[in-house]
Design a protein around this motif. Structure first.
Motif, short mmCIF file in Angstrom:
data_model
loop_
_atom_site.label_atom_id
_atom_site.label_comp_id
_atom_site.label_asym_id
_atom_site.label_seq_id
_atom_site.Cartn_x
_atom_site.Cartn_y
_atom_site.Cartn_z
N ALA A 499 -95.66 6.06 -21.63
CA ALA A 499 -96.60 5.56 -22.64
C ALA A 499 -97.98 5.38 -22.06
O ALA A 499 -99.00 5.71 -22.69
N ARG A 500 -98.05 4.82 -20.83
CA ARG A 500 -99.34 4.62 -20.16
C ARG A 500 -100.04 5.96 -19.97
O ARG A 500 -101.25 6.09 -20.18
N THR A 501 -99.27 6.97 -19.57
CA THR A 501 -99.87 8.29 -19.34
C THR A 501 -100.44 8.85 -20.63
O THR A 501 -101.55 9.40 -20.66
N LEU A 502 -99.69 8.71 -21.72
CA LEU A 502 -100.15 9.25 -22.99
C LEU A 502 -101.44 8.58 -23.45
O LEU A 502 -102.37 9.21 -23.98
N VAL A 503 -101.50 7.23 -23.22
CA VAL A 503 -102.70 6.49 -23.61
C VAL A 503 -103.88 6.89 -22.72
O VAL A 503 -105.00 7.13 -23.18
N GLU A 504 -103.66 6.92 -21.40
CA GLU A 504 -104.73 7.25 -20.46
C GLU A 504 -105.28 8.65 -20.69
O GLU A 504 -106.47 8.89 -20.52
N LEU A 505 -104.41 9.56 -21.11
CA LEU A 505 -104.88 10.93 -21.33
C LEU A 505 -105.61 11.08 -22.64
O LEU A 505 -106.31 12.08 -22.86
N GLY A 506 -105.43 10.03 -23.51
CA GLY A 506 -106.13 10.07 -24.79
C GLY A 506 -105.63 11.17 -25.69
O GLY A 506 -106.42 11.76 -26.45
N ILE A 507 -104.36 11.50 -25.59
CA ILE A 507 -103.80 12.59 -26.38
C ILE A 507 -103.60 12.11 -27.81
O ILE A 507 -103.12 11.02 -28.07
N ASP A 508 -103.97 12.94 -28.74
CA ASP A 508 -103.84 12.61 -30.17
C ASP A 508 -102.38 12.70 -30.56
O ASP A 508 -101.79 13.78 -30.57
N MET A 509 -101.76 11.57 -30.87
CA MET A 509 -100.34 11.50 -31.20
C MET A 509 -100.10 11.40 -32.70
O MET A 509 -98.97 11.09 -33.12
N ARG A 510 -101.13 11.71 -33.50
CA ARG A 510 -100.94 11.62 -34.93
C ARG A 510 -99.88 12.62 -35.40
O ARG A 510 -99.85 13.77 -34.93
N GLY A 511 -99.02 12.19 -36.30
CA GLY A 511 -97.95 13.03 -36.81
C GLY A 511 -96.68 12.93 -36.00
O GLY A 511 -95.70 13.61 -36.30
N ILE A 512 -96.70 12.14 -34.91
CA ILE A 512 -95.53 12.00 -34.06
C ILE A 512 -95.09 10.55 -34.10
O ILE A 512 -95.86 9.64 -33.78
N LYS A 513 -93.85 10.36 -34.51
CA LYS A 513 -93.27 9.01 -34.53
C LYS A 513 -92.67 8.74 -33.17
O LYS A 513 -91.90 9.56 -32.66
N THR A 514 -92.98 7.62 -32.54
CA THR A 514 -92.43 7.28 -31.23
C THR A 514 -91.60 6.04 -31.35
O THR A 514 -92.01 5.05 -31.99
N VAL A 515 -90.44 6.02 -30.74
CA VAL A 515 -89.57 4.84 -30.65
C VAL A 515 -89.07 4.76 -29.23
O VAL A 515 -89.09 5.73 -28.49
N SER A 516 -88.57 3.61 -28.86
CA SER A 516 -88.21 3.40 -27.45
C SER A 516 -86.85 4.00 -27.09
O SER A 516 -86.62 4.40 -25.96
N THR A 517 -85.89 4.00 -28.06
CA THR A 517 -84.54 4.45 -27.72
C THR A 517 -84.11 5.57 -28.63
O THR A 517 -84.63 5.75 -29.76
N LEU A 518 -83.16 6.33 -28.14
CA LEU A 518 -82.62 7.41 -28.94
C LEU A 518 -81.92 6.88 -30.17
O LEU A 518 -81.99 7.45 -31.27
N GLU A 519 -81.22 5.74 -30.01
CA GLU A 519 -80.49 5.15 -31.14
C GLU A 519 -81.44 4.86 -32.28
O GLU A 519 -81.16 5.15 -33.45
N GLN A 520 -82.59 4.27 -31.94
CA GLN A 520 -83.58 3.96 -32.96
C GLN A 520 -84.12 5.24 -33.62
O GLN A 520 -84.35 5.31 -34.83
N GLY A 521 -84.29 6.23 -32.78
CA GLY A 521 -84.81 7.48 -33.30
C GLY A 521 -83.83 8.13 -34.26
O GLY A 521 -84.23 8.68 -35.30
N VAL A 522 -82.53 8.10 -33.93
CA VAL A 522 -81.52 8.72 -34.79
C VAL A 522 -81.46 7.96 -36.11
O VAL A 522 -81.39 8.55 -37.21
N ALA A 523 -81.47 6.58 -36.06
CA ALA A 523 -81.43 5.77 -37.29
C ALA A 523 -82.61 6.10 -38.16
O ALA A 523 -82.50 6.25 -39.40
N HIS A 524 -83.80 6.20 -37.56
CA HIS A 524 -85.00 6.52 -38.33
C HIS A 524 -84.88 7.90 -38.97
O HIS A 524 -85.23 8.08 -40.15
N ALA A 525 -84.41 8.85 -38.18
CA ALA A 525 -84.35 10.22 -38.70
C ALA A 525 -83.38 10.33 -39.86
O ALA A 525 -83.66 10.98 -40.87
N ILE A 526 -82.18 9.69 -39.71
CA ILE A 526 -81.18 9.79 -40.77
C ILE A 526 -81.69 9.09 -42.03
O ILE A 526 -81.54 9.58 -43.16
N GLY A 527 -82.31 7.92 -41.82
CA GLY A 527 -82.87 7.23 -42.97
C GLY A 527 -83.94 8.08 -43.64
O GLY A 527 -84.01 8.16 -44.88
N ARG A 528 -84.82 8.68 -42.83
CA ARG A 528 -85.89 9.53 -43.38
C ARG A 528 -85.31 10.71 -44.11
O ARG A 528 -85.75 11.05 -45.21
#
Length: 540
Positions: A499-528
């Motif tokens: 996360a620090r690297t992404l912020v320091e590089l100033g990369i545009d993360m618009r359109g990308i959903k970030t979560v900390s764990t795979l479990e959270q990501g799977v729940a979000h995706a299925i719900g979506r």
């Protein structure tokens, strides 16, 4: 004859001496071959000596008759035959008889003439008798000397010499026969050769052969073994002829033999060696050939003929232009020249069109040298490696296919795409991500979105060790590309350092959903995905 008469008689004879010497010399050169070959001075000196000695005998000089005899014997000692010397003396006597009957010019009366004639005949008869006695002695001596010379000759010959009489008795046995047979000459002379040295069962046949030889049928170059006194067996090569007496009648068989035991053994060993070498060359699974300096084939083996598609020995005697295809002739001649330039072997691999198709041969060429170190031919040995090269090519093709399959498998393993729910795909990333793998991630993600009609794509980077600029840019590009296909990207497993690297590089993360764990990501995706499906369902 009184002293005055004697001196007158001597003066008369001396006046005739020159003419007498010339007449004797002329006749002597005709009658005696020896004198015919002598110089004029030699003949003149001999004739003058004969005339002077004869004149002395006629006038009663002591020792004069002996001088006539000595002159006659001198010719014999020089080599003149007895009959020729006698003809010379006879001619000299006739010339003296004519001189004594010189008519009125002769100082001799009838009684004196008769006395002179008696003296002349007695003198010449004594010379002829002495000459005859000497000839008999010389013949006996020559006979004895001839036997000694003959025995010395046959002993000097380094071959067995055996002379066998008509009754099969041994007449002569030289020193080489003594050495090989083991019996001395004294022990063996007079023995029956057939009984001593021919097996009983072969005696009749050998006797017939001996009669043929006596009849003039010579035998040459036949071989047979002999057994010596100590039991040693030797092989002799014989030449057999006949011996004739002075009247030309065949009286004995002369057999000369050469001990060829060692030569025969060496020849047999050489034959065995050559036979073995020929068998090896013929049956060896390698091609072998020899060419002379003009490119003419002098030796080929079966593998060569079969490899080239020739009948056996087809190439023997032919130059390489009649054997090799034109397409490869120049290369082969260049290789031959390289051999002679190098003075040693060179390695070659060449393709040759043959009646069996294009074949690949691997081998070497090297020069052959004579005893003077001069190259006289070139030898080549080669193996047909066509099948090997074909197998290697097939192996290489197979290896390429394996590598490609492995690469595809690795690609799939490095960018696994898993459908976990309707409209949801998951790509877990593990390990390092470089530029090439980032490209694979992008390709695999886009193909998966299309193939599964995914609405949500989860990129899990929990297993990615380092997120640097190339990795971050690759992830963003993948998300943006998936968005163009209508899918949302959820980035899971983002660690604090990432996360620090992404912020320091100033990369545009618009359109990308970030979560900390795979479990959270799977729940979000299925719900979506569920909400999207409900929204699309028709009203009842």
């Amino acid at each position: 004859m009184s002293d005055p008469s004697a001196s007158t008689y001597r003066a008369f004879l001396d006046s005739q001496a020159r003419d007498l010497a010339l007449s004797v010399a002329r006749d002597a050169m005709t009658a005696d071959a020896l004198l015919g070959k002598a110089t004029t001075a030699e003949v003149a000196a001999w004739s003058e000596a004969v005339v002077d000695a004869t004149i002395g005998a006629l006038v009663g000089e002591d020792g004069a008759a002996a001088r006539v005899t000595a002159a006659a014997l001198d010719l014999g000692r020089r080599g003149a035959p007895v009959d020729e010397v006698l003809r010379v003396l006879s001619g000299a006597r006739r010339h003296f008889q004519r001189a004594l009957r010189a008519g009125p010019a002769s100082p001799l009366d009838a009684a004196a003439y008769a006395d002179a004639l008696d003296r002349l005949l007695a003198t010449h008869d004594e010379a002829a008798s002495a000459l005859a006695r000497c000839a008999v002695s010389a013949t006996d001596a020559a006979r004895c000397d001839g036997e000694a010379r003959f025995r010395s000759l046959v002993n000097a010959v380094k071959s067995v010499v055996v002379i066998i009489g008509e009754d099969h008795t041994i007449l002569e046995w030289n020193s080489e026969a003594e050495r090989l047979y083991g019996w001395s000459r004294d022990e063996i002379l007079g023995k029956n050769y057939l009984e001593w040295f021919v097996p009983a069962e072969a005696r009749a046949a050998v006797a017939v052969d001996m009669r043929k030889v006596l009849g003039g049928e010579e035998t040459r170059g036949f071989e047979n073994p002999i057994t010596s006194r100590d039991g040693t067996v030797r092989v002799l090569q014989w030449n057999v002829g006949r011996l004739r007496d002075g009247e030309g009648r065949a009286i004995a068989v002369v057999a000369s033999g050469i001990d060829i035991t060692d030569h025969k053994r060496d020849r047999e060993a050489l034959d065995r060696s050559e036979g073995m070498l020929h068998a090896v060359m013929t049956n060896a699974p390698i091609m072998l050939f020899v060419k002379d300096l003009e490119g003419r084939y002098t030796l080929t083996n079966r593998a060569f003929d079969e490899g080239m598609g020739f009948e056996p020995n087809f190439a023997i005697g032919k130059v390489d232009t009649k054997v090799l295809p034109p397409a490869v002739l120049a290369k082969h001649r260049a290789d031959d020249q390289r051999v002679f330039d190098a003075g040693g072997p060179i390695q070659i691999e060449t393709n040759i069109p043959t009646k069996n198709g294009v074949r690949v041969f691997l081998g070497s060429k090297f020069p052959l040298f004579d005893t003077n170190g001069k190259a006289y031919a070139i030898c080549g040995i080669a193996s047909d490696i066509t099948d090997l090269r074909r197998a290697e090519a097939e192996q290489a093709t197979f290896q390429v296919r394996i590598i490609e399959a492995q690469r595809e498998t690795l690609r799939e393993l490095s960018t696994p795409l898993l459908p976990i729910a309707s409209g949801v795909v998951l790509m877990p990333l593990v390990g390092a991500i470089d530029e090439s793998r980032a490209a694979l991630v992008l390709e695999a993600l886009l193909q998966g979105v299309v193939a599964h009609r995914a609405e949500v794509a989860i990129l899990d980077i929990t297993g990615v060790r380092t997120v640097d600029t190339p990795v971050a840019l690759g992830l963003v590009q993948a998300a943006q590309a998936a968005g163009l296909l209508g899918a949302d990207v959820v980035l899971t497993g983002v660690r604090p350092a990432a996360a620090r690297t992404l912020v320091e590089l100033g990369i545009d993360m618009r359109g990308i959903k970030t979560v900390s764990t795979l479990e959270q990501g799977v729940a979000h995706a299925i719900g979506r995905s569920g909400r999207s499906a409900h929204a699309k369902a028709p009203a009842r």
